[in-house]
Design a protein around this motif. Structure first.
Motif, PDB file in Angstrom:
ATOM      1  N   ASN A   1      -0.327   2.864  -0.122  1.00 42.59           N
ATOM      2  CA  ASN A   1      -1.685   2.801   0.419  1.00 42.59           C
ATOM      3  C   ASN A   1      -2.603   3.767  -0.331  1.00 42.59           C
ATOM      4  N   ALA A   2      -3.815   3.922   0.158  1.00 43.91           N
ATOM      5  CA  ALA A   2      -4.809   4.774  -0.488  1.00 43.91           C
ATOM      6  C   ALA A   2      -5.669   5.394   0.603  1.00 43.91           C
TER       7      ALA A   2
ATOM      8  N   ARG B   1      -2.953   7.510   3.043  1.00 38.80           N
ATOM      9  CA  ARG B   1      -1.913   7.342   2.028  1.00 38.80           C
ATOM     10  C   ARG B   1      -0.608   7.950   2.546  1.00 38.80           C
TER      11      ARG B   1
END
Length: 411
Positions: free
Chosen positions: A355-356, A360
Motif C-alpha cells: 500500500n501507500a 502503508r
C-alpha cells in the motif's frame, strides 16, 4: 443494502453510469478462483479503471496505481474509518462491540499518527533484524519436517507455521492454537461472511487476545503486547479497548499477508525452473527477486469510505460510497509497470503490495526479512521443486487474495 453483505444489488445506484458497471464478485468470481492474479490483469484490460460492481452489496473498485495513490494520500475524503457509513460495514474493519476499532488502521490522521507511532520502533528494520537467526532456525526445522518425503502441501506445512508462529511469538500471543487462529483470520477477511457471523468471529478473536493482554498487564514480557501496554499515546497509556484494537490488527496482519506472499512466490518458482536455478546459483539476486514476486502477487484489497461527494479521476462518487483498492491489480497497471505480466528484476517503480500513504504496511520490514531468510534456506536445501500435477493449487478472494492449498513435489 450494506456493502460487503454478500448479496447482489437489484438496482444500480442512480449516480453510477451504466458504462462504469462491471460485474465482478471479489469472493466468488470463477476466473479469480482459477488464478487470482491473471484475473487482476484481466480487470486492467477489460474493466473501467474505476468501476462499480453490484455484487456483495454494491461498491466501487479502483484498479490503477495513480488513482489508488491519490486516494490513499487523501484520507480526509477517502476514510479508512468505516464506522458511521450509512449502511456500510467492511469486513476486517468491523467493530465487534461499541467503542471497538482496529488500530491504527481504522482511524485517519491525525489520530492515526498517534496510534501508529508506538508500532514504528518495534517493527523497524533494525529492530526486526535481531530476529534473523530465529527465523532461520524455524525455517530449517520446517524444511527438516518435509524434505525426505519429496512432497508437501506448502501452505499448511511451511507458509502457515513459519510467519504465523514467528509473529505470534513476537507479539506475545499463544502459539499452540495456530490452526484455530488461521481459520479465524481467514473467516474474518472473507467478503462473503454475513454481518452476524463476522461479529461472532471478531468476538472470538477478541476473547482470545483479551487473555494475552490481561496476562501482560499482570506481568510484562519481551514482546509487542507488553511494549504497547507501556506506549505513550498523547501523554497516556493505551486503554484495554485500544489494546484489543491493536492486537486484532496485528493478529490479522501477522496471520494473512506473509503466508500468502510466500505461497504465491513459491508457486511462481515452482512453475519457472530457470528462475529457480538462477536464484540457487546466485542468492545475492534474492532481494530483487522478492520485490518482483511481491509486485506480481499482491494480497490486500483494502476498503475506503467516501466522506463527501467528490469526483475521482473523472468518476462521480457520493458520500457513503465504499471503494475497494485493488492493490494487486494496480501492480499490473501498464502506465506504471511496462510489460506488467513479465517477471523483470530491477524495476524502479514502487509496487503497491504494501500500500501507500499513511496506512502503508507497518510490518513490511519483518515481511521482507522473513521472505529473504526463507528463500535462502529453501533454495539451498530443497531440490528443484514443481507443482504436483495431480493436485493443482486452490485459491480464494475477498479482502485478501489467498492460497488455500499448494501441493509441491521434488525428486
Amino acid at each position: 443494502m450494506s456493502a460487503f453483505s454478500g448479496q447482489k444489488l437489484n438496482e444500480i445506484p442512480a449516480h453510477v453510469p451504466p458504462e462504469l458497471v462491471y460485474e465482478y464478485d471479489s469472493s466468488r468470481d470463477p476466473r479469480m478462483l482459477e488464478d487470482p492474479h491473471v484475473r487482476m490483469r484481466s480487470l486492467i484490460l477489460e474493466a473501467p479503471p474505476i468501476f462499480f460492481s453490484p455484487y456483495n452489496g454494491g461498491h466501487w473498485f479502483v484498479t490503477r496505481k495513480k488513482a489508488i495513490m491519490d486516494i490513499t494520500m487523501n484520507p480526509e475524503v477517502y476514510s479508512n474509518s468505516l464506522f458511521g457509513a450509512p449502511g456500510a460495514h467492511a469486513g476486517e474493519h468491523e467493530a465487534p462491540q461499541p467503542g471497538f476499532m482496529m488500530l491504527p488502521i481504522s482511524v485517519d490522521p491525525p489520530q492515526h499518527t498517534a496510534y501508529r507511532t508506538p508500532l514504528n520502533q518495534p517493527l523497524a528494520a533494525k529492530t526486526v533484524a535481531a530476529l534473523e537467526a530465529s527465523i532461520r532456525t524455524m525455517t530449517n526445522e520446517l524444511i527438516d519436517s518435509v524434505l525426505g518425503a519429496g512432497r508437501c502441501d506448502f501452505l499448511s506445512s511451511i507458509a502457515e507455521p513459519l510467519p504465523v508462529t514467528l509473529f505470534m511469538k513476537l507479539a506475545g500471543m499463544p502459539t499452540n492454537r495456530l490452526a484455530e487462529f488461521r481459520e479465524l483470520a481467514t473467516q474474518a477477511t472473507s467478503a462473503t461472511v454475513d454481518h452476524a457471523t463476522r461479529e461472532q468471529i471478531f468476538k472470538r478473536i477478541a476473547g482470545i487476545l483479551a487473555e494475552s493482554i490481561k496476562s501482560r498487564q499482570e506481568k510484562r514480557e519481551d514482546d509487542l503486547i507488553s511494549r504497547l501496554l507501556d506506549a505513550n499515546i498523547q501523554g497516556r497509556n493505551p486503554t484495554f479497548h485500544e489494546m484489543l484494537g491493536y492486537s486484532i490488527t496485528l493478529f490479522l496482519g501477522g496471520l494473512e499477508t506473509v503466508v500468502n506472499a510466500l505461497s504465491f512466490g513459491i508457486r511462481h518458482l515452482a512453475r519457472d525452473q530457470e528462475l529457480q536455478a538462477k536464484l540457487r546459483a546466485d542468492p545475492s539476486l534474492l532481494p530483487g527477486a522478492i520485490e518482483e514476486l511481491l509486485r506480481l502477487y499482491g494480497i490486500a484489497c483494502p476498503p475506503r469510505r467516501v466522506t463527501r461527494d467528490v469526483v475521482c479521476h473523472g468518476v462521480e462518487l457520493k458520500q457513503g460510497d465504499v471503494l475497494l483498492l485493488l492493490l494487486p491489480a494496480a501492480n499490473y497497471d501498464d502506465a506504471a509497470f511496462p510489460n506488467p505480466e513479465q517477471f523483470i528484476m530491477g524495476r524502479t517503480e514502487q509496487h503497491m503490495t504494501f500500500n501507500a500513504g499513511p496506512h502503508r504496511c507497518v510490518g513490511l520490514h519483518l515481511a521482507r526479512l522473513e521472505m529473504k531468510v526463507f528463500y535462502q534456506e529453501w533454495l539451498k536445501r530443497v531440490p528443484p521443486f514443481r507443482l504436483d500435477s495431480q493436485a493443482p493449487p486452490r485459491f480464494t478472494g475477498g479482502f485478501n487474495l489467498a492460497v488455500t492449498t499448494l501441493p509441491l513435489v521434488w525428486d
